[in-house]
Design an enzyme around this catalytic site. Structure first.
Site, mmCIF file in Angstrom:
data_model
loop_
_atom_site.group_PDB
_atom_site.id
_atom_site.type_symbol
_atom_site.label_atom_id
_atom_site.label_comp_id
_atom_site.label_asym_id
_atom_site.label_seq_id
_atom_site.Cartn_x
_atom_site.Cartn_y
_atom_site.Cartn_z
ATOM 1 N N LYS A 118 -94.115 -76.529 -9.502
ATOM 2 C CA LYS A 118 -93.829 -75.282 -8.764
ATOM 3 C C LYS A 118 -94.533 -74.082 -9.407
ATOM 4 C CE LYS A 118 -89.290 -76.839 -7.110
ATOM 5 N NZ LYS A 118 -89.146 -78.075 -7.928
ATOM 6 N N ARG A 174 -79.654 -87.445 0.472
ATOM 7 C CA ARG A 174 -78.483 -88.105 -0.080
ATOM 8 C C ARG A 174 -78.054 -89.236 0.856
ATOM 9 N NH1 ARG A 174 -79.973 -85.701 -3.769
ATOM 10 N NH2 ARG A 174 -78.868 -84.306 -5.202
ATOM 11 N N GLY A 186 -83.455 -88.538 -6.398
ATOM 12 C CA GLY A 186 -83.298 -88.661 -7.835
ATOM 13 C C GLY A 186 -82.022 -89.357 -8.225
#
Length: 236
Positions: A68, A182, A211
């Site tokens: 980023k 998710r 993750g």
């Protein structure tokens, strides 16, 4: 690479948000051939994990280097020039016009693809207003997507709920990479704009970044393969 050319298995990017290179390598070995694409972000990079980019590339894996970047143009350009030699597939920069322009210049003729981060998935309208933005999330995301397209950025990082509207803006020549994924029943953590893998793919996402639901699972390989199966099902 257009959406139709991406193999279903390559669409899952597992985030190696782990505290050390040793733990990351252990997770990579545990996942084996089931995962082809990994994300290396702040936590692992600053723990000495940057050499993993080259190691993974040498093993035929793809790497999403999630740094980023955002700074004055010359600094970003020179930083990207250095990063382009590491072997990463994707690199993120914040989607400010000067930053994106500098990153595109910095990657030059290398194979590195630049992704613009529109608005972090942990932000909502209230967070943006508190930071001094007059636009809400959806308006700012769309404005930055239009700017990224003009500047020659290769793709965007966006929340899954924004993939459909962005696809109408950028067509199918820009990759849409979505964190905030998710599986059903997983904890949301610090994310505020989330979606299941199947719904995100159906909405128009190309790549899904996952993750904790994988790396913290009792059986990470089974968790990754379940997400890949859901992706394949969503693709029909």
């Amino acid at each position: 690479m257009t959406q139709a050319e991406i193999a279903p298995r390559d669409r899952l990017i597992v985030a190696l948000d782990l505290p050390s290179p040793d733990l990351a390598e252990a997770m990579i070995n545990r996942l084996g051939d089931s995962v082809t694409f990994y994300k290396i972000g702040y936590r692992l990079t600053y723990a000495g994990g940057l050499p993993l980019v080259g190691k993974l590339a040498d093993r035929g894996k793809k790497v999403f280097l999630d740094l980023k970047l955002h700074d004055i143009g010359n600094t970003v350009m020179q930083g990207v020039q250095s990063i382009s030699k590491l072997g990463a597939t994707f690199l993120t920069v914040h989607a400010y016009p000067q930053t994106m322009k500098a990153a595109v210049e910095g990657r030059g003729a290398s194979a590195l693809k630049i992704l613009g981060v529109t608005v972090l998935t942990s932000y909502n309208d209230d967070d943006l207003h508190a930071a001094g933005y007059r636009l809400g999330v959806s308006e700012l995301v769309e404005a930055r997507a239009q700017q990224a397209q003009v500047l020659g950025v290769d793709g965007l990082v966006c929340a899954p709920e924004e993939a459909g509207s962005l696809r109408k803006i950028v067509g199918h020549q820009m990759n849409l990479v979505t964190p905030g994924i998710r599986p059903a029943g997983a904890a949301t953590g610090d994310q505020k704009r989330i979606m299941t893998p199947g719904r995100a793919i159906a909405a128009g996402a190309d790549y899904l970044v996952v993750g904790r639901p994988v790396v913290e699972a009792a059986d990470p390989k089974a968790a990754a393969e379940a997400i890949q199966a859901e992706i394949a099902q969503a693709l029909g």
